[in-house]
Design an enzyme around this catalytic site. Sequence first.
Site, PDB file in Angstrom:
ATOM      1  N   CYS A 342       0.833  -1.205   0.000  1.00  0.00           N
ATOM      2  CA  CYS A 342       0.000   0.000   0.000  1.00  0.00           C
ATOM      3  C   CYS A 342       0.872   1.262   0.000  1.00  0.00           C
ATOM      4  O   CYS A 342       1.564   1.517  -0.981  1.00  0.00           O
ATOM      5  CB  CYS A 342      -0.969  -0.039   1.169  1.00  0.00           C
ATOM      6  SG  CYS A 342      -2.399   1.060   0.970  1.00  0.00           S
ATOM      7  N   HIS A 455      -3.434  -5.586   1.060  1.00  0.00           N
ATOM      8  CA  HIS A 455      -3.243  -5.964   2.461  1.00  0.00           C
ATOM      9  C   HIS A 455      -3.668  -7.423   2.615  1.00  0.00           C
ATOM     10  O   HIS A 455      -4.634  -7.866   1.987  1.00  0.00           O
ATOM     11  CB  HIS A 455      -4.097  -5.092   3.380  1.00  0.00           C
ATOM     12  CG  HIS A 455      -3.677  -3.669   3.418  1.00  0.00           C
ATOM     13  ND1 HIS A 455      -2.563  -3.226   4.079  1.00  0.00           N
ATOM     14  CD2 HIS A 455      -4.242  -2.560   2.853  1.00  0.00           C
ATOM     15  CE1 HIS A 455      -2.444  -1.923   3.944  1.00  0.00           C
ATOM     16  NE2 HIS A 455      -3.452  -1.487   3.199  1.00  0.00           N
TER      17      HIS A 455
END
Length: 517
Positions: A342, A455
């Site tokens: 991310c 994630h």
Amino acid sequence: MGEKRGISTEKTTSKSIMMQGTASSVGKSLLTAALCRVLYQDGYRVVPFKSQNMALNSYITDEGMEMGRAQVMQAEAANIKPHVLMNPILLKPSADTAAQVIIKGKVQGNMTAATYHQYKPQLKEMLREVYRELAEEYDVVVLEGAGSPAEINLMEKDIVNMGMAEIADAPVILVGDIDRGGVFASIYGTIMLLDKYRERIKGVIINKFRGDKTILEPGLKMLEDLTGVPVLGVIPYGDFDIEDEDSVTERFNQKLKGNAKIKIDIIKLPHISNFTDFHILETFPEVQIRYVKGRDQIKNPDMIIIPGSKNTIADLKFIRESGLEKEILTAHKEGSLVFGICGGYQILGKWIKDPQGVESSLQEIRGLGLLDIETIFEGEKVTTQVEGVIDKDRISFIDTQEDFYIKGYEIHMGRTKLGENTKPFVKIVNKLGEATDYFDGAISEDCRVMGTYLHGVFDQLHFTRRLMSYFIEIKGLEPLQEGQLTLEEYKNKEYDKLAKAFRENVDMEKIYQILGV
């Protein structure tokens, strides 16, 4: 809200009980999970609920809604799917006095602390409706407070402690942390400051006790006499490997393993988010995790991970100004694999641009340059669950002929563009249960730098075992242990261990009396 797997019972009026604490980090979240697990084991349909959570660790539900990970953990303990109604308000701090406000899974905007404090009363009716919906579906709602209920400057507009207990008409158990000292004063002071709410407290639990309980017992009797509230239990300091949510987690101070074969350094960013991504790595006996935040701390690791961030530009500046940039680049040249997730993925690129001031007044900043990518921040936040196929021909440790699937969830503001000759990390084929076709992430030409928005990528045990085996093989070491539990199996073992400790040290008969069950 999804399948309920507990022992079915005929639906009656839902019962509620609430865990509040004398301060933050006294163990409310863990004890809420413990009680959820006990009630589930006893055959009740139980659901966790926290009206307002402040955390940088979040999760995306099957519906694409964002919620705090503590309630995800508690839902797992109750053996139900996480749903955004379990945490309808999520605050993600973006500065010392400001936060991103997320209501029922969607971003409402950024607010200062003062602005949000004035806004809170408007949320009461929404909370009442959400609670009612949960209470209609489940036998027991186990609520969790936040911080301390005795913040007398905030009590009038409270919606997470006694304010929420009033909405739910819930009895309260007060939790105190004896490990930090002053537990009797903190419990007594909290109860005395609660004034008109005092009668809601039906019991006290003292948490994190070390030592001889017989020495403590006279104090327990005196506390009961002073407050008129019974002590329901004293829980010993336990070793439970269950996901933390807050940045005060002890995971950032990992003890070295003497038998570690694989060394992984995770950059401890000032605005680190979703460090739960790395929980699975800690379950490998061969792996040593260290969180590093200063220069001269990176010592020839096999892999460096740059995690997610709530303020990517500020954290990139931290990496540069702290000297970590030089150390990361040097370690990479000397053989370390670098992996970004991310915000960490964005940091690995050539440029991060923020023309609309979504995150910063700085319109652009040079990245670490390890991937030929460029990220531009946009106003709309991506929150989704996805499944994809890894380009196995590009990744040396993926040694399979079949398609190699992984899944995860995305939470980000930026959109990343790959350079002309840069290959993606994964092809996304399913998004929120529907077929799709786009690429995510990037891999360097030599396959020693990887980045993704996903994630939970390491939660895919088939992927992570291959990655760890790759390090083992190039170092000429013995293969990984066989028969490792999946993350779900590992977590369930820990939840059962937690429930056992709760049963052994808390008077469950009195808990059931308080519940009226």
